[in-house]
Design an enzyme around this catalytic site. Structure first.
Site, PDB file in Angstrom:
ATOM      1  CB  SER A  36      -0.943   0.019   1.209  1.00  0.00           C
ATOM      2  OG  SER A  36      -0.235   0.237   2.408  1.00  0.00           O
ATOM      3  CE  LYS A  92      -2.828   2.434   4.839  1.00  0.00           C
ATOM      4  NZ  LYS A  92      -2.726   1.549   3.661  1.00  0.00           N
TER       5      LYS A  92
END
Length: 258
Positions: A36, A92
């Site tokens: 990701s 993230k």
């Protein structure tokens, strides 16, 4: 019990306590489990995560009555306990701080009413390995290629720049519903995060769901900032076969600052 044994036991206890305090409040390693955050982070990168000013350190500071430490900055790569249950740890990139207004339009991030700069750069090309397969799914712009060394995966890469001039690479591999999000205001106790691999990231664009997206992340869930890649392998390393380590090591990634 002899004096020497007592000293040795006290030394071991002190070392264990120091290790616990460092890991809890200063820094700790974290291993990347998914794609990701491509192209910035690869599967099985091991990061050094700075915990000082965040996570347990933030709560300790509040407990002793000092001013709360500063928040991470936009563009920082943060590690956090994933909402809603907080049982998993995610990594993230922080895009929106409390009070920011965030939207997406055609894949472009709109921050406080203004689109942030984004431009095309050279493709990201990754060698296909056991922990990094290539998935040229229908509707994506991912390409599986080959060379004399094996198979390669090619992704369209862009550079994104925040209003303060901080820039970083991202992947945009498809045109889909995740490219558009109506404007949302980040609450006072939360932050907005995105994965650099925009079309393969479960992040703040979607409602929080255990094992899936995270919604807007509570500040109290932040663990720390990722600072450097300590170690990286391509998935061929087996602890039961030490000889596989040399070939599996991604030497070019070790020491990479984040």
């Amino acid at each position: 019990m002899s004096r020497r044994l007592v000293v040795e036991l006290l030394t071991l206890a002190a070392a264990a306590l120091a290790a616990f305090l460092i890991r809890s409040f200063v820094a700790a390693p974290y291993s990347i489990p998914s794609e990701s955050m491509l192209p910035t982070l690869m599967v099985d990168d091991t990061l050094l995560v700075e915990k000082w000013r965040l996570g347990p350190a933030r709560r300790l500071s509040a407990f002793v009555g000092r001013n709360e430490p500063e928040l991470p900055a936009r563009g920082d790569i943060v590690v956090f306990r994933a909402p809603p249950a907080g049982r998993q740890t995610y990594v993230k990139r922080l895009i929106g701080l409390p009070g920011d207004r965030v939207a997406l339009r055609g894949g472009i991030v709109i921050l406080n009413g203004k689109p942030i700069a984004r431009w095309r750069i050279a493709d990201f090309v990754e060698r296909v390995t056991p922990n990094s397969p290539c998935r040229p799914d229908p509707g994506t712009r991912v390409k599986l290629e080959s060379d004399d060394g094996g198979s390669l995966c090619r992704y369209p890469r862009f550079r994104e720049m925040l209003p303060d001039g901080r820039a970083y690479p991202i992947l945009d591999i498809a045109d889909d519903d995740a490219d558009d999000m109506p404007e949302r205001t980040v609450p006072a106790d939360r932050v907005f995060v995105l994965g650099d691999n925009r079309d393969r990231s479960a992040d703040s664009r979607f409602p929080a769901k255990d094992g899936g997206a995270v919604g807007m992340v509570p500040i109290k869930n932040l663990i720390g900032r990722a600072r450097i890649v300590l170690f990286s392998t391509d998935g061929r390393w087996r602890w039961t076969a030490p000889s596989t380590g040399r070939a599996a090591l991604r030497r070019e990634r070790i020491g990479k600052p984040l």
